[in-house]
Design a protein around this motif. Structure first.
Motif, PDB file in Angstrom:
ATOM      1  N   LEU A 264       0.832  -1.194   0.000  1.00  6.68           N
ATOM      2  CA  LEU A 264       0.000   0.000   0.000  1.00  6.68           C
ATOM      3  C   LEU A 264       0.872   1.251   0.000  1.00  6.68           C
ATOM      4  O   LEU A 264       1.813   1.373   0.783  1.00  6.68           O
ATOM      5  N   THR A 265       0.544   2.181  -0.890  1.00  6.44           N
ATOM      6  CA  THR A 265       1.331   3.407  -1.006  1.00  6.44           C
ATOM      7  C   THR A 265       0.414   4.624  -0.942  1.00  6.44           C
ATOM      8  O   THR A 265      -0.770   4.548  -1.273  1.00  6.44           O
ATOM      9  N   GLU A 266       1.000   5.743  -0.515  1.00  3.91           N
ATOM     10  CA  GLU A 266       0.337   7.046  -0.551  1.00  3.91           C
ATOM     11  C   GLU A 266       1.355   8.047  -1.056  1.00  3.91           C
ATOM     12  O   GLU A 266       2.464   8.127  -0.527  1.00  3.91           O
TER      13      GLU A 266
ATOM     14  N   THR B  95       3.435   2.665   2.636  1.00  3.56           N
ATOM     15  CA  THR B  95       2.889   2.922   3.969  1.00  3.56           C
ATOM     16  C   THR B  95       2.607   1.642   4.746  1.00  3.56           C
ATOM     17  O   THR B  95       2.612   1.663   5.976  1.00  3.56           O
ATOM     18  N   ALA B  96       2.339   0.538   4.028  1.00  5.33           N
ATOM     19  CA  ALA B  96       2.022  -0.714   4.718  1.00  5.33           C
ATOM     20  C   ALA B  96       2.143  -1.883   3.763  1.00  5.33           C
ATOM     21  O   ALA B  96       2.099  -1.723   2.537  1.00  5.33           O
ATOM     22  N   VAL B  97       2.287  -3.060   4.349  1.00  2.00           N
ATOM     23  CA  VAL B  97       2.286  -4.316   3.608  1.00  2.00           C
ATOM     24  C   VAL B  97       1.273  -5.225   4.285  1.00  2.00           C
ATOM     25  O   VAL B  97       1.267  -5.338   5.523  1.00  2.00           O
ATOM     26  N   GLU B  98       0.409  -5.864   3.500  1.00  2.00           N
ATOM     27  CA  GLU B  98      -0.614  -6.745   4.053  1.00  2.00           C
ATOM     28  C   GLU B  98      -0.504  -8.146   3.479  1.00  2.00           C
ATOM     29  O   GLU B  98      -0.154  -8.325   2.319  1.00  2.00           O
ATOM     30  N   GLY B  99      -0.805  -9.122   4.318  1.00  3.18           N
ATOM     31  CA  GLY B  99      -0.766 -10.505   3.879  1.00  3.18           C
ATOM     32  C   GLY B  99      -1.197 -11.429   4.987  1.00  3.18           C
ATOM     33  O   GLY B  99      -2.111 -11.106   5.753  1.00  3.18           O
ATOM     34  N   GLU B 100      -0.519 -12.566   5.091  1.00  2.32           N
ATOM     35  CA  GLU B 100      -0.855 -13.564   6.103  1.00  2.32           C
ATOM     36  C   GLU B 100       0.391 -13.998   6.858  1.00  2.32           C
ATOM     37  O   GLU B 100       1.458 -14.165   6.272  1.00  2.32           O
TER      38      GLU B 100
END
Length: 193
Positions: free
Chosen positions: A107-109, A114-119
């Motif tokens: 995720l970027t702004e 700004t963040a990384v999402e997963g499991e």
């Protein structure tokens, strides 16, 4: 346990660069953790054996991350506590020797990660995880006369250990574990060993 740790990488300037594979630098990648102890202080530690790779597209900011953490490499500075954490009471490294992070959402702004999402898979349980990027930067560095591309950053997440089936010593030792991940990565062929 091999699990945890996140990073993104550097792109080579081009009109439309193809995704590039990067490898985590084990000398500069560490996962730290802390949890409250009787709500008076914190229990802290780190994992020293981490392996992983990243596929990253510098143009789009898209990527995929796969990181493993050797849970047997836990180090709190207290041998007795390290033994308890390795035991069936917590990590149960005989049955679950590694933790694993797989992320495919970067995720970027305003062009900034700004963040990384997963499991996150830990103790045989897989749950969603989001790591916030406290800082992240890519570019060429020179160390001891050697130039190479490096991406690095500091990331932070909070996870409830009870969600992974680790409930021993609750509530005296807090349920919420803060993870701090410091990572560096370089194109796969250039990572020093």
């Amino acid at each position: 346990m091999r699990a945890l740790v996140l990073v993104a990488a550097i792109g080579i300037p081009a009109a439309h660069a193809a995704p590039v594979e990067y490898t985590l630098d084990p000398a500069h990648t560490t996962v730290y953790f802390s949890a409250s102890h009787f709500e008076r202080s914190s229990v802290r530690g780190r994992f020293g054996k981490i392996d992983g790779r990243l596929l990253y597209d510098a143009d789009s900011g898209a990527g995929a991350l796969d990181v493993t953490v050797d849970l047997g490499s836990v180090d709190t500075g207290n041998r007795t506590l390290d033994g308890v954490l390795r035991s069936a009471q917590f990590f149960d490294i005989a049955e679950h020797p590694v933790a694993r992070l797989r992320a495919d959402r970067f995720l970027t702004e305003a062009g900034r990660l700004t963040a990384v999402e997963g499991e996150l898979t830990l103790h045989g349980v897989t749950r969603p995880v989001r790591l916030l990027a406290e800082r992240f930067r890519c570019g060429e560095v020179t160390l001891f006369g050697v130039r190479r591309q490096v991406c690095g950053g500091d990331f932070r997440a909070e996870v409830p250990r009870s969600a992974f089936g680790m409930t021993r010593f609750l509530p005296e030792v807090g349920d919420i574990v803060t993870l701090q991940v410091a990572v560096e990565a370089s194109p796969a062929a250039s990572v020093p060993r």
